[in-house]
Scaffold this active site. Structure first.
Site, PDB file in Angstrom:
ATOM      1  N   GLU A 198       3.604  -5.610   7.122  1.00  0.00           N
ATOM      2  CA  GLU A 198       2.731  -4.588   7.721  1.00  0.00           C
ATOM      3  C   GLU A 198       2.990  -4.369   9.206  1.00  0.00           C
ATOM      4  O   GLU A 198       2.936  -3.245   9.710  1.00  0.00           O
ATOM      5  CB  GLU A 198       1.254  -4.958   7.527  1.00  0.00           C
ATOM      6  CG  GLU A 198       0.743  -4.761   6.102  1.00  0.00           C
ATOM      7  CD  GLU A 198       0.909  -5.975   5.214  1.00  0.00           C
ATOM      8  OE1 GLU A 198       1.713  -6.874   5.565  1.00  0.00           O
ATOM      9  OE2 GLU A 198       0.248  -6.036   4.159  1.00  0.00           O
ATOM     10  N   GLY A 224       0.419  -5.184   0.669  1.00  0.00           N
ATOM     11  CA  GLY A 224      -0.661  -5.051  -0.306  1.00  0.00           C
ATOM     12  C   GLY A 224      -0.290  -5.618  -1.668  1.00  0.00           C
ATOM     13  O   GLY A 224      -1.172  -6.044  -2.431  1.00  0.00           O
ATOM     14  N   ALA A 268       0.863  -1.184   0.000  1.00  0.00           N
ATOM     15  CA  ALA A 268       0.000   0.000   0.000  1.00  0.00           C
ATOM     16  C   ALA A 268       0.899   1.233   0.000  1.00  0.00           C
ATOM     17  O   ALA A 268       2.051   1.162   0.408  1.00  0.00           O
ATOM     18  CB  ALA A 268      -0.874  -0.016   1.244  1.00  0.00           C
ATOM     19  N   GLU A 278      -0.961  -9.161  -1.428  1.00  0.00           N
ATOM     20  CA  GLU A 278      -2.418  -9.340  -1.359  1.00  0.00           C
ATOM     21  C   GLU A 278      -3.050  -9.250  -2.745  1.00  0.00           C
ATOM     22  O   GLU A 278      -3.989  -9.998  -3.051  1.00  0.00           O
ATOM     23  CB  GLU A 278      -3.010  -8.299  -0.401  1.00  0.00           C
ATOM     24  CG  GLU A 278      -2.597  -8.602   1.044  1.00  0.00           C
ATOM     25  CD  GLU A 278      -3.013  -7.524   2.027  1.00  0.00           C
ATOM     26  OE1 GLU A 278      -2.588  -6.363   1.833  1.00  0.00           O
ATOM     27  OE2 GLU A 278      -3.760  -7.833   2.965  1.00  0.00           O
TER      28      GLU A 278
HETATM   29  N1  3HC Z   1       4.608   3.460   0.071  1.00  0.00           N
HETATM   30  C1  3HC Z   1       5.105   4.671  -0.265  1.00  0.00           C
HETATM   31  N2  3HC Z   1       6.390   4.893  -0.521  1.00  0.00           N
HETATM   32  C2  3HC Z   1       7.227   3.851  -0.451  1.00  0.00           C
HETATM   33  C3  3HC Z   1       6.798   2.574  -0.117  1.00  0.00           C
HETATM   34  C4  3HC Z   1       5.418   2.394   0.162  1.00  0.00           C
HETATM   35  N3  3HC Z   1       4.912   1.195   0.488  1.00  0.00           N
HETATM   36  N4  3HC Z   1       7.854   1.738  -0.116  1.00  0.00           N
HETATM   37  C5  3HC Z   1       8.920   2.480  -0.456  1.00  0.00           C
HETATM   38  N5  3HC Z   1       8.545   3.757  -0.652  1.00  0.00           N
HETATM   39  C6  3HC Z   1       9.399   4.883  -1.070  1.00  0.00           C
HETATM   40  C7  3HC Z   1      10.504   5.158  -0.066  1.00  0.00           C
HETATM   41  O1  3HC Z   1      10.044   5.987   0.967  1.00  0.00           O
HETATM   42  C8  3HC Z   1      11.535   5.829  -0.937  1.00  0.00           C
HETATM   43  O2  3HC Z   1      11.121   7.156  -1.119  1.00  0.00           O
HETATM   44  P1  3HC Z   1      12.185   8.342  -1.259  1.00  0.00           P
HETATM   45  O3  3HC Z   1      12.998   7.998  -2.452  1.00  0.00           O
HETATM   46  O4  3HC Z   1      11.358   9.541  -1.382  1.00  0.00           O
HETATM   47  O5  3HC Z   1      13.003   8.309  -0.001  1.00  0.00           O
HETATM   48  C9  3HC Z   1      11.379   5.090  -2.259  1.00  0.00           C
HETATM   49  O6  3HC Z   1      10.081   4.495  -2.234  1.00  0.00           O
HETATM   50  C10 3HC Z   1      12.402   3.998  -2.483  1.00  0.00           C
HETATM   51  O7  3HC Z   1      12.404   3.163  -1.328  1.00  0.00           O
HETATM   52  P2  3HC Z   1      13.773   2.629  -0.698  1.00  0.00           P
HETATM   53  O8  3HC Z   1      14.732   3.749  -0.603  1.00  0.00           O
HETATM   54  O9  3HC Z   1      13.423   1.893   0.516  1.00  0.00           O
HETATM   55  O10 3HC Z   1      14.255   1.666  -1.855  1.00  0.00           O
HETATM   56  P3  3HC Z   1      14.892   0.218  -1.743  1.00  0.00           P
HETATM   57  O11 3HC Z   1      15.073  -0.227  -3.126  1.00  0.00           O
HETATM   58  O12 3HC Z   1      16.046   0.212  -0.802  1.00  0.00           O
HETATM   59  O13 3HC Z   1      13.771  -0.715  -1.037  1.00  0.00           O
HETATM   60  C11 3HC Z   1      11.573  -1.660  -0.694  1.00  0.00           C
HETATM   61  C12 3HC Z   1      12.542  -0.939  -1.675  1.00  0.00           C
HETATM   62  C13 3HC Z   1      12.123  -3.049  -0.369  1.00  0.00           C
HETATM   63  C14 3HC Z   1      10.255  -1.767  -1.377  1.00  0.00           C
HETATM   64  C15 3HC Z   1      11.462  -0.837   0.604  1.00  0.00           C
HETATM   65  O14 3HC Z   1      11.187   0.512   0.273  1.00  0.00           O
HETATM   66  C16 3HC Z   1      10.378  -1.295   1.528  1.00  0.00           C
HETATM   67  O15 3HC Z   1      10.580  -2.215   2.266  1.00  0.00           O
HETATM   68  N6  3HC Z   1       9.206  -0.639   1.484  1.00  0.00           N
HETATM   69  C17 3HC Z   1       8.131  -0.899   2.405  1.00  0.00           C
HETATM   70  C18 3HC Z   1       7.374  -2.150   2.013  1.00  0.00           C
HETATM   71  C19 3HC Z   1       6.220  -2.384   2.934  1.00  0.00           C
HETATM   72  O16 3HC Z   1       6.351  -2.346   4.136  1.00  0.00           O
HETATM   73  N7  3HC Z   1       5.029  -2.654   2.348  1.00  0.00           N
HETATM   74  C20 3HC Z   1       3.842  -2.848   3.108  1.00  0.00           C
HETATM   75  C21 3HC Z   1       3.096  -1.551   3.193  1.00  0.00           C
HETATM   76  S1  3HC Z   1       1.686  -1.638   4.245  1.00  0.00           S
HETATM   77  C22 3HC Z   1       0.504  -2.402   3.303  1.00  0.00           C
HETATM   78  O17 3HC Z   1       0.783  -2.838   2.234  1.00  0.00           O
HETATM   79  C23 3HC Z   1      -0.873  -2.445   3.883  1.00  0.00           C
HETATM   80  C24 3HC Z   1      -1.760  -3.353   3.120  1.00  0.00           C
HETATM   81  O18 3HC Z   1      -1.830  -4.572   3.760  1.00  0.00           O
HETATM   82  C25 3HC Z   1      -3.160  -2.802   3.018  1.00  0.00           C
END
Ligand code: 3HC
Ligand code: NAI
Length: 694
Positions: A129, A106, A67, A109
Site C-alpha cells: 500500500e 487487501g 483493493a 488482509e
Molecule cells: N486494482 C485494480 N487494478 C489492478 C490492480 C488493483 N489492485 N492490480 C493490478 N491491476 C490491473 C492492472 O492495472 C492491469 O490492468 P490493465 O491490463 O488494464 O493494464 C492488470 O490488472 C494486470 O496487472 P499487471 O499488468 O500489473 O499484471 P502483472 O501480472 O504483471 O502483475 C500484480 C500483477 C503483481 C498483481 C501487479 O498488478 C500489482 O502489483 N498490482 C498492485 C498490487 C497492490 O499494490 N495491491 C495493494 C492495493 S492497495 C490496497 O489493497 C488497500 C487495502 O489495504 C485496503
C-alpha cells in the site's frame, strides 16, 4: 451446484466443505462486486446447515491482488473491505484462505482475517500500500501485529516489499505451504481444519505484544529518510493503534487510511502505477515480435557496456564490437564491474556471473561477426556520419529480418535508416544511463519502421525489465527534447540571481533525487556541449543564450569524471566550485543582467512550467502517444518524484489556466522562451485536463 453471490464470486459445497471461488480477472482485485459477493458467500455458507468448514480461493493466477485501486478517490460503496474482513473473522465456522499468486494489500488482509492460511509456491504477498500512497486499511495494521508482531508488520508495511511462501511461513503469516490446484488445496485444508490437524483461530482474538521502542525507532528512521512522503508515517501511527482493543485500532486505521486517500501523493503514486502499464498500449500491439536470442552491441563505452550488461542479465547472448582491442578490454571490464555490482546486490550468483562472462559474452572488432545476430544495437559516438557508416556496413552484413537499432540520444533515426536498403527494420532503442539499472527505454519509431519491429523493441524491453515508451522522431525524442528546453530555464535562473546549488536545493525540495546541476555533473558536461555546438547554426538570434556551461567545458571541466564541474569532487564530497561562481559573476557583468532573489517556490514553478510547456508541444506534435507516456518517461528515466506522478499529472494538479497565467507573467521577461503552447491555452479555455487524453 454453485451459487453465484455476485458477478465475481460464487460458492459451492462439497461433502460438507463450503468453497468460495473468487473470479475477477485479471488479478481478482477486491472491487465492490467482489466485496459484496464475498461477504454474501461467507454468510450464505455460515447459514447452510450441511457446511462445517469454509475455504476461500482465487480462480486464475491470484488470490486477491489487493483493493481495486481504480475505486480510490471515488465515493466509497458498501460493504467496505474492513467490514468484509470482520464478516470472515466473525464466521462461526472455520474459514481457511488458500493464498496463491499475488495476495497483496487487501488480499493479504482478507487472508489474515480467515482462521488459518495455506500458501502455494509462487505466492507473492505483502503490504505494498505504501507504494501507492496509502496504508493497509482493511485491518492489516491491526491483525498483522497480532499474527507476526509489531516489528515484522512495520517492516512489511513501511517498505511495501513482497515476500514469497517460505518467508511468509517463517514469519507466521501463513500456517503451511501446500502444493496443488487452489480448489483442490482448499478442499483438503478445510478438511484438515475440521479434523484439527490445521490449527484455526481468529487473528483478532490474539494478543499484541506492545513494543513502543520499535515504533519510536521506525518513526525516527522514517522522519530522517522519508520526510517528504505522507503515508509511511501514517503506517507507524496505525500500527501503534494495534495496542488498543481491536475495534478501536480498526477505527483509527480507517481514519488514517482516509487521510492517505485524500492526499495528493496517493493520486500521484497511483497515476505512476498506471503509467507503467498504460505505455504498453501501442498501435502495434497486434503485430508479432520477431524472435531475439542473440544480440549485437556496437560500442563498448558507457552505454554499450551497460546495454550489454542488461542483455546478459536477461539471459541473452551478446556480441560486443569495438574499434580496437584496448577499447574492447575497457568495455569488457565495465561489464564485469556491472555484473559484480549485481552479485553484490544479491541479484546474481557469482557462479552465474562467471558462466555469463564465459559463455554468453563474445567481443570482437569485426562487425562481420554480427551476421547471425537477431538484433543489433549501435551505441557509438553521437555523430551522424559515424552512425550512418555503421548502418551501411550492417546493411551488408546482417541476416534478413535482423532488427537494426540505434541508441542515439538526439539524432534523426530516419536519416540513419535511409542509408540501409531495409529502413523497415531500423528503430531507435534509447536506453538511459546506467543502462542496466535505469528502467526507461524509449522505443523510437521512424517513418518506415515496421510494426513487427516496434513489437520486437517492446518485447526486448520487457525481457530486459524496462518500461518501454513509444516515441516519434524529433531532436531528443520525448525525454531529451523536453530536457533540452527546461535545462535552459536553470541557466536563466543562475544568470538572474541563483547559484547552481540553490537551484539544486529547490528542485530536490520538490522531490527529485538530485538537482539539475548535480545531474549534469554526473552525466558529463561534454555531452550537452557537443549538442549545443551541433545546434548552434540553427539557434534563433532571439534566443537568450547563456555561455556559462560552454565556458566551464572550455576549461576542461566535464563534471564528476574530471573531478570538477558545477561542484568540486573528492575530499569531503561535492562542494560548490568557486571558479564556476566566478564565471557566473563575469557573465552577469558582461550581459548586464539585473540580479535578483528567487524563492525556492519560484524556482520550482519556473522549472516545472518550462518542463510542462515543452511536454505539451511534444504531445501536440504526436511524438508521445498520450500525456501518461510523457509521465512515464520522466518517472522512469529522469528521476521525477514518483509521488508527484509526472509532469502532465503535475500540470493537471496545477491546472491549465494557472500554467498559462504563469507563462504569460514570465513572458514579460523573455517573450521568446516563454510562449503558451496552443494546446495548453485551449485546455485553459475549455477547462480540460490532460488525464482526459489518456
Ligand atoms: N486494482 C485494480 N487494478 C489492478 C490492480 C488493483 N489492485 N492490480 C493490478 N491491476 C490491473 C492492472 O492495472 C492491469 O490492468 P490493465 O491490463 O488494464 O493494464 C492488470 O490488472 C494486470 O496487472 P499487471 O499488468 O500489473 O499484471 P502483472 O501480472 O504483471 O502483475 C500484480 C500483477 C503483481 C498483481 C501487479 O498488478 C500489482 O502489483 N498490482 C498492485 C498490487 C497492490 O499494490 N495491491 C495493494 C492495493 S492497495 C490496497 O489493497 C488497500 C487495502 O489495504 C485496503
Ligand atoms: P562513449 O563515448 O562512452 O562510447 C562510445 C564508444 O563507441 C567508444 O568506446 C568508441 O570507442 C566506440 N566506437 C566509436 N566508433 C565505433 C565504431 N565505428 N565501431 C565500434 N565502436 C565504436 O559514449 P556513450 O556515452 O556510450 O554514448 C554512445 C551513444 O549512446 C551515443 O549515441 C549517445 O548519444 C547515446 N546515449 C548516451 C547516453 C549517456 O548518458 N551517456 C544516454 C543515452 C544514449
Amino acid at each position: 451446484m454453485s451459487t453465484q453471490t455476485s458477478d465475481t464470486v460464487s460458492y459451492s459445497v462439497e461433502e460438507g466443505i463450503g468453497l468460495i471461488a473468487l473470479n475477477h480477472p485479471p488479478v481478482n482485485a477486491a472491487s465492490q462486486d467482489l466485496r459484496v459477493g464475498l461477504a454474501a458467500a461467507v454468510r450464505g455458507l455460515e447459514a447452510e446447515a450441511g457446511v462445517a468448514a469454509i475455504a476461500i480461493y482465487g480462480e486464475g493466477g491470484a488470490f486477491i491482488a489487493g483493493a481495486d485501486i481504480r475505486e480510490f478517490g471515488k465515493p466509497v460503496v458498501a460493504p467496505t473491505l474492513p467490514d468484509v474482513c470482520l464478516v470472515i473473522e466473525g464466521c462461526c465456522k472455520p474459514v481457511v484462505a488458500v493464498m496463491h499468486g499475488p495476495t497483496l494489500g487487501g488480499g493479504l488482509e482478507v487472508a489474515i482475517s480467515a482462521h488459518a492460511r495455506v500458501a502455494l509456491p509462487g505466492l507473492q504477498t505483502g503490504f505494498p500500500e505504501v507504494t501507492l500512497g496509502v496504508l493497509p486499511g482493511a485491518g492489516g495494521t491491526q491483525r498483522g501485529p497480532r499474527l507476526i508482531g509489531i516489528s515484522a508488520t512495520l517492516d512489511l508495511a513501511t517498505t511495501g516489499r513482497r515476500i514469497g511462501a517460505e518467508e511468509a511461513l517463517a514469519l507466521g503469516l501463513v500456517d503451511r505451504i501446500a502444493e496443488g490446484e487452489p480448489r483442490q488445496v482448499a478442499i483438503t485444508v478445510a478438511r484438515e481444519a475440521l479434523a484439527g490437524t490445521l490449527k484455526t483461530r481468529a487473528t483478532g482474538d490474539l494478543p499484541v505484544t506492545p513494543d513502543q521502542a520499535v515504533l519510536d525507532d521506525m518513526a525516527a528512521k522514517l522522519a530522517r529518510t522519508q520526510g517528504h512522503l505522507f503515508s509511511p508515517h501514517k503506517v507507524v501511527e496505525a500500527v501503534a493503534g494495534s495496542m488498543l482493543p481491536l475495534i478501536g485500532g480498526l477505527a483509527q486505521e480507517r481514519a488514517l487510511f482516509a487521510e492517505c486517500i485524500e492526499s495528493p501523493q496517493r493520486a500521484g503514486l497511483i497515476h505512476a502505477f498506471f503509467a507503467e502499464r498504460a505505455v504498453l498500449k501501442i498501435p502495434e500491439k497486434g503485430a508479432t515480435a520477431r524472435t531475439v536470442q542473440a544480440i549485437g552491441v556496437i560500442g563498448g563505452g558507457t552505454m554499450g557496456s551497460g546495454i550489454a550488461t542488461a542483455a546478459l542479465l536477461a539471459g541473452l547472448r551478446v556480441t560486443m564490437a569495438e574499434r580496437d582491442s584496448d577499447a574492447l578490454d575497457r568495455g569488457r571490464a565495465t561489464i564485469e564491474k556491472n555484473l559484480e555490482g549485481a552479485v553484490k546486490r544479491g541479484k546474481l550468483s557469482a557462479q552465474k556471473r562467471d558462466t555469463m562472462l564465459a559463455q554468453a559474452l563474445v567481443t570482437t572488432t569485426d562487425l562481420g561477426d554480427f551476421a547471425q545476430a537477431d538484433l543489433v544495437i549501435e551505441a557509438v559516438f553521437e555523430d551522424m556520419e559515424v552512425k550512418r557508416d555503421i548502418f551501411r556496413q550492417l546493411d551488408g552484413i546482417c541476416k534478413p529480418g535482423a532488427v537494426l537499432a540505434t541508441n542515439t540520444s538526439y539524432l534523426d533515426v530516419n536519416e540513419i535508416a535511409a542509408v540501409t536498403g531495409r529502413p523497415g527494420d531500423v528503430i531507435g532503442l534509447h536506453f538511459f544511463s546506467p543502462a542496466h539499472i535505469m528502467r526507461l527505454l524509449e522505443v523510437v519509431v521512424a517513418d518506415a519502421t515496421a510494426p513487427e519491429v516496434v513489437a520486437t523493441g517492446f518485447a526486448l524491453g520487457k525481457r530486459l525489465r524496462k518500461v518501454c515508451v513509444r516515441a516519434g522522431v524529433c531532436d531528443g525524442f520525448i525525454g531529451n527534447r523536453v530536457l533540452s528546453h527546461y535545462r535552459k530555464v536553470t541557466d536563466y535562473l543562475v544568470m538572474d540571481g541563483c547559484s547552481p546549488a540553490q537551484v539544486d536545493r529547490a528542485i530536490k525540495g520538490f522531490g527529485f533525487a538530485m538537482g539539475p546541476f548535480s545531474v549534469l555533473d554526473l552525466a558529463g558536461l561534454d555531452i550537452g556541449w557537443v549538442t549545443r555546438k551541433r545546434l548552434a547554426p540553427t539557434r534563433s538570434p532571439d534566443e537568450r543564450y547563456v555561455e556559462v556551461a560552454d565556458r566551464i567545458c572550455e576549461a576542461g571541466w566535464f563534471g564528476r569524471k574530471t573531478g570538477r564541474g558545477y561542484y568540486l569532487y573528492g575530499g569531503d564530497g561535492p562542494v560548490e566550485n568557486p571558479d564556476v561562481l566566478a564565471i557566473i559573476e563575469e557573465e552577469r557583468a558582461k550581459t548586464g543582467v539585473e540580479v535578483r532573489a528567487f524563492s525556492d517556490e519560484d524556482i520550482v514553478e519556473r522549472y516545472m512550467t518550462a518542463m510542462v510547456s515543452e511536454a505539451v508541444r511534444v504531445l501536440a506534435d504526436g511524438i508521445a502517444l498520450r500525456p501518461i507516456d510523457i509521465d512515464a518517461v520522466f518517472l522512469f528515466g529522469y528521476g521525477f518524484p514518483r509521488h508527484r506522478g509526472g509532469p502532465m499529472h503535475y500540470a493537471d494538479c496545477v491546472g491549465a489556466a494557472a500554467l498559462v497565467a504563469r507563462i504569460e507573467r514570465y513572458a514579460g521577461e523573455d517573450a521568446f522562451y516563454w510562449q503558451v503552447p496552443p494546446m495548453l491555452r485551449q485546455m485553459a479555455e475549455t477547462g480540460g485536463r490532460f488525464a482526459d487524453l489518456n
